[in-house]
Each structure stands twice: as C-alpha cells, then as structure tokens.
Design an enzyme around this catalytic site. Sequence first.
Site, PDB file in Angstrom:
ATOM      1  N   ARG A  51       1.012  -1.143   0.024  1.00 12.00           N
ATOM      2  CA  ARG A  51      -0.138  -0.120   0.101  1.00 12.00           C
ATOM      3  C   ARG A  51       0.734   1.186  -0.079  1.00 12.00           C
ATOM      4  O   ARG A  51       0.591   2.342  -0.676  1.00 12.00           O
ATOM      5  CB  ARG A  51      -0.976   0.023   1.143  1.00 12.00           C
ATOM      6  CG  ARG A  51      -1.676   1.258   1.694  1.00 12.00           C
ATOM      7  CD  ARG A  51      -2.480   1.815  -0.004  1.00 12.00           C
ATOM      8  NE  ARG A  51      -3.133   3.061   0.391  1.00 12.00           N
ATOM      9  CZ  ARG A  51      -2.475   4.198   0.301  1.00 12.00           C
ATOM     10  NH1 ARG A  51      -1.137   4.453   0.040  1.00 12.00           N
ATOM     11  NH2 ARG A  51      -2.966   5.486   0.575  1.00 12.00           N
ATOM     12  N   VAL A  65      -1.158   6.861   8.457  1.00 11.25           N
ATOM     13  CA  VAL A  65      -2.240   6.113   8.910  1.00 11.25           C
ATOM     14  C   VAL A  65      -1.918   4.990   7.632  1.00 11.25           C
ATOM     15  O   VAL A  65      -2.764   4.536   6.854  1.00 11.25           O
ATOM     16  CB  VAL A  65      -3.633   6.688   8.495  1.00 11.25           C
ATOM     17  CG1 VAL A  65      -4.711   5.588   8.679  1.00 11.25           C
ATOM     18  CG2 VAL A  65      -3.678   8.077   9.319  1.00 11.25           C
ATOM     19  N   PRO A  66      -0.870   4.141   8.053  1.00  8.79           N
ATOM     20  CA  PRO A  66      -0.699   2.771   7.168  1.00  8.79           C
ATOM     21  C   PRO A  66      -1.743   1.870   7.482  1.00  8.79           C
ATOM     22  O   PRO A  66      -2.334   1.992   8.419  1.00  8.79           O
ATOM     23  CB  PRO A  66       0.752   2.484   7.699  1.00  8.79           C
ATOM     24  CG  PRO A  66       0.786   2.869   9.015  1.00  8.79           C
ATOM     25  CD  PRO A  66       0.015   4.121   9.213  1.00  8.79           C
ATOM     26  N   HIS A  67      -2.268   1.268   6.159  1.00 10.28           N
ATOM     27  CA  HIS A  67      -3.106   0.360   6.236  1.00 10.28           C
ATOM     28  C   HIS A  67      -2.805  -0.547   5.125  1.00 10.28           C
ATOM     29  O   HIS A  67      -2.337  -0.242   3.959  1.00 10.28           O
ATOM     30  CB  HIS A  67      -4.395   1.069   6.103  1.00 10.28           C
ATOM     31  CG  HIS A  67      -4.712   1.940   4.832  1.00 10.28           C
ATOM     32  ND1 HIS A  67      -4.201   3.253   5.155  1.00 10.28           N
ATOM     33  CD2 HIS A  67      -5.245   1.791   3.767  1.00 10.28           C
ATOM     34  CE1 HIS A  67      -4.390   3.915   3.929  1.00 10.28           C
ATOM     35  NE2 HIS A  67      -5.151   3.031   3.187  1.00 10.28           N
ATOM     36  N   GLY A  68      -3.373  -1.788   5.268  1.00  8.27           N
ATOM     37  CA  GLY A  68      -3.278  -2.909   4.390  1.00  8.27           C
ATOM     38  C   GLY A  68      -4.132  -3.880   4.347  1.00  8.27           C
ATOM     39  O   GLY A  68      -4.986  -4.084   5.456  1.00  8.27           O
TER      40      GLY A  68
END
Length: 151
Positions: A51, A65-68
């Site tokens: 991402r 706001v890292p998201h995967g």
Amino acid sequence: MVLGQVFSPKSIIVNLESEDKDEVFEEMVESLMSVQPQLNRSAAVEALQEREKKMSTGIIHAIAVPHGITDSVKGIIGAIGISRSGIDYDALDNAPVNLIFMLLISPEEREKHLQVLASLSKVLQNPDFVNIVMEKKSAQEVYDFLCSFDK
C-alpha cells in the site's frame, strides 16, 4: 463505537523505538499479534509495504495512517504508535511522523475499512488531538481518549 472496536490498549505503543518506516511496520505488527496471535507477520508487513508503494500514508503533519488488506487478519484491527522523537516516514510534507494509526483489514471488510478511516479522519480534524495524545503516558490513557470521540 467504531474506533474502540478496532483499536485495543494491547496494540498501543506509547514509546516507539523504531527510527524509520520499515522498522515501525515491524514493531507495530508485533503489537497487533497480541490482539490476533494467528496473524501472519510477514503477510501483514508485506500488505502495508504494498500500500505504501502507491503513495505515502504520512498524510497529515506528524501523522501517518498505514493500512493494508491481507487475508491473514480477521476483521479489522488497529495499532497506535507514538514516537516522541519522530520517525523518518517519507511523509508527503517531508516532516517526521510522531503518531501512527496502523490498520490491517481482511478482504471481506473493505467497506467497513472506509468507515474506520472516516471516523479516524473526524478525530484527526481536532487541532488539539495530536498534542493531547502526545501527553498521554499509558496505552490505556490513549485508548480512553480515542474512545471519547466515539460517543
């Protein structure tokens, strides 16, 4: 109570040790394993890195706001990390990141993922939010403060 269901005091790190983005992904995924022990660490980190290749999730000054999306997680789980010294994150504004909200999402929860991001966005619009969180000394204090926005 969306945010209170996604985040847990078990996955809040009030003093991150990491100095860069890759290290912080590893450190925070480790905290998520306390919430979901069956979580596949390498699959989770890989989902976050994939991402991140599209565009940095260091999107607001001092906040990332890292998201995967990964099938190694059940539902949506989140971790919060606080870096007192700041992390080299390749943020859009080139500034260090102090507050990280990490989300891991199962493929079935893509729609709910957007609801969580919307709730988090509302919280982050509070101009005092970052300063108040940075003053918190325990994971429970951070969690309680975050949950106060769910009401």
